[in-house]
Design a protein around this motif. Sequence first.
Motif, PDB file in Angstrom:
ATOM      1  N   GLY A 171       1.128  -0.859   0.416  1.00  0.00           N
ATOM      2  CA  GLY A 171      -0.567  -0.354  -0.424  1.00  0.00           C
ATOM      3  C   GLY A 171       0.572   1.957   0.172  1.00  0.00           C
ATOM      4  O   GLY A 171       2.134   1.143   0.233  1.00  0.00           O
ATOM      5  N   SER A 172       0.434   2.202  -0.022  1.00  0.00           N
ATOM      6  CA  SER A 172       1.009   3.398  -0.026  1.00  0.00           C
ATOM      7  C   SER A 172       0.747   4.523   1.514  1.00  0.00           C
ATOM      8  O   SER A 172       2.095   4.896   1.714  1.00  0.00           O
ATOM      9  N   LYS A 173       0.706   3.680   2.480  1.00  0.00           N
ATOM     10  CA  LYS A 173       0.110   4.092   3.767  1.00  0.00           C
ATOM     11  C   LYS A 173       0.075   3.160   4.621  1.00  0.00           C
ATOM     12  O   LYS A 173      -1.050   2.383   4.960  1.00  0.00           O
ATOM     13  N   GLY A 174       0.253   3.036   6.159  1.00  0.00           N
ATOM     14  CA  GLY A 174       0.606   1.869   6.669  1.00  0.00           C
ATOM     15  C   GLY A 174      -0.952   2.187   7.668  1.00  0.00           C
ATOM     16  O   GLY A 174      -0.933   3.218   8.025  1.00  0.00           O
ATOM     17  N   ALA A 175      -2.011   1.590   8.081  1.00  0.00           N
ATOM     18  CA  ALA A 175      -3.251   2.030   8.782  1.00  0.00           C
ATOM     19  C   ALA A 175      -2.293   2.042  10.335  1.00  0.00           C
ATOM     20  O   ALA A 175      -3.508   2.711  11.213  1.00  0.00           O
ATOM     21  N   GLU A 176      -1.844   1.529  10.805  1.00  0.00           N
ATOM     22  CA  GLU A 176      -1.739   1.957  11.814  1.00  0.00           C
ATOM     23  C   GLU A 176      -0.483   3.230  12.620  1.00  0.00           C
ATOM     24  O   GLU A 176      -0.842   4.351  13.524  1.00  0.00           O
ATOM     25  N   TYR A 200      -8.782  -1.265   4.833  1.00  0.00           N
ATOM     26  CA  TYR A 200      -9.560  -2.032   3.938  1.00  0.00           C
ATOM     27  C   TYR A 200     -10.683  -3.034   4.226  1.00  0.00           C
ATOM     28  O   TYR A 200     -11.964  -2.798   3.249  1.00  0.00           O
ATOM     29  N   LYS A 201     -10.715  -3.557   5.263  1.00  0.00           N
ATOM     30  CA  LYS A 201     -11.510  -4.117   5.904  1.00  0.00           C
ATOM     31  C   LYS A 201     -12.897  -3.086   6.515  1.00  0.00           C
ATOM     32  O   LYS A 201     -13.923  -3.475   6.375  1.00  0.00           O
ATOM     33  N   GLN A 202     -12.052  -1.880   7.580  1.00  0.00           N
ATOM     34  CA  GLN A 202     -13.299  -1.327   7.175  1.00  0.00           C
ATOM     35  C   GLN A 202     -14.472  -0.543   6.124  1.00  0.00           C
ATOM     36  O   GLN A 202     -15.219  -0.432   6.114  1.00  0.00           O
ATOM     37  N   MET A 203     -13.298  -0.379   5.170  1.00  0.00           N
ATOM     38  CA  MET A 203     -14.153   0.247   3.891  1.00  0.00           C
ATOM     39  C   MET A 203     -15.310  -1.117   3.228  1.00  0.00           C
ATOM     40  O   MET A 203     -16.290  -0.770   3.686  1.00  0.00           O
ATOM     41  N   MET A 204     -15.237  -2.290   4.084  1.00  0.00           N
ATOM     42  CA  MET A 204     -15.567  -3.369   3.563  1.00  0.00           C
ATOM     43  C   MET A 204     -16.651  -3.565   4.338  1.00  0.00           C
ATOM     44  O   MET A 204     -17.998  -3.978   4.352  1.00  0.00           O
ATOM     45  N   MET A 381     -12.357  13.296  10.748  1.00  0.00           N
ATOM     46  CA  MET A 381     -11.540  14.508  10.235  1.00  0.00           C
ATOM     47  C   MET A 381     -11.095  14.972  11.339  1.00  0.00           C
ATOM     48  O   MET A 381     -10.075  15.990  11.534  1.00  0.00           O
ATOM     49  N   GLU A 382     -11.917  15.598  12.428  1.00  0.00           N
ATOM     50  CA  GLU A 382     -11.553  16.169  14.210  1.00  0.00           C
ATOM     51  C   GLU A 382     -10.191  15.598  14.227  1.00  0.00           C
ATOM     52  O   GLU A 382      -9.338  16.034  14.731  1.00  0.00           O
ATOM     53  N   LYS A 383     -10.601  14.446  14.325  1.00  0.00           N
ATOM     54  CA  LYS A 383      -9.449  13.087  15.134  1.00  0.00           C
ATOM     55  C   LYS A 383      -7.859  13.305  14.420  1.00  0.00           C
ATOM     56  O   LYS A 383      -6.826  13.657  14.960  1.00  0.00           O
ATOM     57  N   ILE A 384      -7.979  13.056  12.888  1.00  0.00           N
ATOM     58  CA  ILE A 384      -6.735  13.032  12.586  1.00  0.00           C
ATOM     59  C   ILE A 384      -6.240  15.046  12.183  1.00  0.00           C
ATOM     60  O   ILE A 384      -4.875  14.774  12.263  1.00  0.00           O
ATOM     61  N   ARG A 385      -7.029  15.938  12.345  1.00  0.00           N
ATOM     62  CA  ARG A 385      -6.475  17.080  12.991  1.00  0.00           C
ATOM     63  C   ARG A 385      -5.931  17.809  13.558  1.00  0.00           C
ATOM     64  O   ARG A 385      -5.208  17.637  13.890  1.00  0.00           O
ATOM     65  N   GLY A 388      -2.510  16.164  14.311  1.00  0.00           N
ATOM     66  CA  GLY A 388      -1.807  16.344  13.347  1.00  0.00           C
ATOM     67  C   GLY A 388      -1.030  15.703  12.037  1.00  0.00           C
ATOM     68  O   GLY A 388      -0.205  15.808  11.858  1.00  0.00           O
ATOM     69  N   MET A 389      -1.880  14.948  11.450  1.00  0.00           N
ATOM     70  CA  MET A 389      -1.821  14.239  11.263  1.00  0.00           C
ATOM     71  C   MET A 389      -2.459  14.661   9.352  1.00  0.00           C
ATOM     72  O   MET A 389      -3.461  15.791   8.972  1.00  0.00           O
ATOM     73  N   THR A 390      -1.355  13.534   8.655  1.00  0.00           N
ATOM     74  CA  THR A 390      -2.324  14.237   6.597  1.00  0.00           C
ATOM     75  C   THR A 390      -2.894  13.639   6.497  1.00  0.00           C
ATOM     76  O   THR A 390      -2.540  12.184   6.405  1.00  0.00           O
ATOM     77  N   GLU A 391      -3.879  13.098   5.212  1.00  0.00           N
ATOM     78  CA  GLU A 391      -4.414  12.583   4.748  1.00  0.00           C
ATOM     79  C   GLU A 391      -3.918  11.929   3.230  1.00  0.00           C
ATOM     80  O   GLU A 391      -4.532  11.196   3.420  1.00  0.00           O
ATOM     81  N   GLU A 392      -3.219  12.261   3.143  1.00  0.00           N
ATOM     82  CA  GLU A 392      -1.789  11.928   2.137  1.00  0.00           C
ATOM     83  C   GLU A 392      -1.876  10.227   2.569  1.00  0.00           C
ATOM     84  O   GLU A 392      -1.725  10.193   3.444  1.00  0.00           O
ATOM     85  N   GLY A 393      -2.282   9.655   1.551  1.00  0.00           N
ATOM     86  CA  GLY A 393      -2.477   7.771   1.327  1.00  0.00           C
ATOM     87  C   GLY A 393      -3.556   7.834   1.674  1.00  0.00           C
ATOM     88  O   GLY A 393      -3.788   6.766   1.540  1.00  0.00           O
ATOM     89  N   MET A 394      -4.976   8.831   2.421  1.00  0.00           N
ATOM     90  CA  MET A 394      -5.895   7.585   2.953  1.00  0.00           C
ATOM     91  C   MET A 394      -7.030   8.008   2.741  1.00  0.00           C
ATOM     92  O   MET A 394      -8.401   7.754   2.887  1.00  0.00           O
ATOM     93  N   GLU A 395      -6.621   8.812   1.140  1.00  0.00           N
ATOM     94  CA  GLU A 395      -7.964   9.225   0.010  1.00  0.00           C
ATOM     95  C   GLU A 395      -9.175   8.735   0.170  1.00  0.00           C
ATOM     96  O   GLU A 395     -10.474   8.895   0.570  1.00  0.00           O
ATOM     97  N   HIS A 396      -8.547   6.843  -0.080  1.00  0.00           N
ATOM     98  CA  HIS A 396     -10.111   6.298  -0.834  1.00  0.00           C
ATOM     99  C   HIS A 396     -10.602   5.521   1.033  1.00  0.00           C
ATOM    100  O   HIS A 396     -12.224   5.374   1.010  1.00  0.00           O
ATOM    101  N   TYR A 397      -9.623   5.420   2.060  1.00  0.00           N
ATOM    102  CA  TYR A 397     -10.109   5.279   2.644  1.00  0.00           C
ATOM    103  C   TYR A 397     -10.762   5.931   3.466  1.00  0.00           C
ATOM    104  O   TYR A 397     -12.350   5.746   3.735  1.00  0.00           O
ATOM    105  N   LEU A 398     -10.811   7.413   3.224  1.00  0.00           N
ATOM    106  CA  LEU A 398     -11.539   8.750   3.689  1.00  0.00           C
ATOM    107  C   LEU A 398     -13.275   8.954   2.854  1.00  0.00           C
ATOM    108  O   LEU A 398     -14.346   9.099   3.015  1.00  0.00           O
TER     109      LEU A 398
END
Length: 443
Positions: A171-176, A200-204, A381-385, A388-398
Amino acid sequence: MKFLTGVLQKETRELTDLLEPEMEGALVTVNGAVHTIRDMGPIAFVILRKREGLLQCVYEPEEADFLLKDVKEAAAVEVSGILTLSPKAPSGVEIRMKSVKILSEPAEPMPIPVSKWKMNVSLETNLDLRPISLRNIRERAKFRIQEGIVRGFREFLTLQGFTEIHTPKIGSKGAEGGANIFKLDYFHRPAVLAQSPQFYKQMMVGVFDRVFETAPVFRAEKHNTKRHLNEYTSLDFEMGYIDGFEDIMAMETGVLQNIMRLLGKEYQRECGLLEIELPGTDNIPCVRFDEAKRLVSEKYGRPIRNPYDLEPEEEMLIGRYFREEYGSDFVFVTHYPAKKRPFYAMEDPEDPTFTLSFDCLFKGMEITTGGQRIHDYHMLMEKIRRRGMTEEGMEHYLMAFRYGMPPHGGLGIGLERLTMKLIGEDNVRETTLFPRDLNRLEP
């Protein structure tokens, strides 16, 4: 022209066939590997190793049309002879040999005594010679037990309406998050090996409601302990439309009950070989993280050093406490601190410093991590902010959350750790077919 219509029926018999009452006295043909030869002078015992266990064959020079010296240990053979009952034989029956066909012969003598009950070799030697050491009956039995664990997991969840999925491991980014990620070059683009199938399992869940997977995960942790691997097998599931994270723990309880039931019913031989006493799973206690720490600190006099995580010694003492007080080898430790859980963990609405998450400990070791996930897009999204995380690599997850997700949660069970504690080994490499750790990339 020849057409195939299904599995070809063979004349050779398996152990299950030989144990049928009507087979006594019949002329039978079996194949297998020569596990060991015990020459007693007037007669000899040729023990064959078959997929279901050991089969004793009796060599009597006057009855056989071949010489014993022509049969070598580790050779693959096909034996014909008369089947007789023999209570002292490994499987309760034996074959009085009449003829043998040599299918293949070893090029060299065995490097280790795989026919011994215990080989008495070091763990490093065992792992270096893994393709051979696994021919030992007890070593092999460990992985039959492991097969039963996976079967019990898969069969139970299928009956509960789960769909089995297979997610990518690149993948492009680690889940953890964090630094424990294996990075690689993917056609001149940065990529990582999956730490878990979490995204992936959350998306599914948004597709199938309930999903599960059994697959490898990768952790670039520089640990060299008896409980850590850099590649292990995770038994994962994720389920939607939950009322709370208790639904996840209840589902795991059902999984564990089914695994133990299956092992007790269909893996009795292996349980006997390894002297396994299957643990009870009827009532698994649950305790809050902070309460568990307090209980073991008070009972065993161990000061609380880390308020945000459980140290291995604490896990061991928690397991000991619930074994002594409640007779349970399993315990769910709930409400882990938010700072030690991933961004997608649902915070406890009554105290956001804790999460609606849990670990399952088995005989004093964590075998499972799970909990309820954040399913609301804005909250996520609030938790990510906040982190201090970036959304890069998580676009399809989000994306899945942007278009609506049900309340959901799930878990991952470490297969090798569960097997290790069930069997009673003290090193996770003992219950890993081909371990990958800091120093081992082969075999």
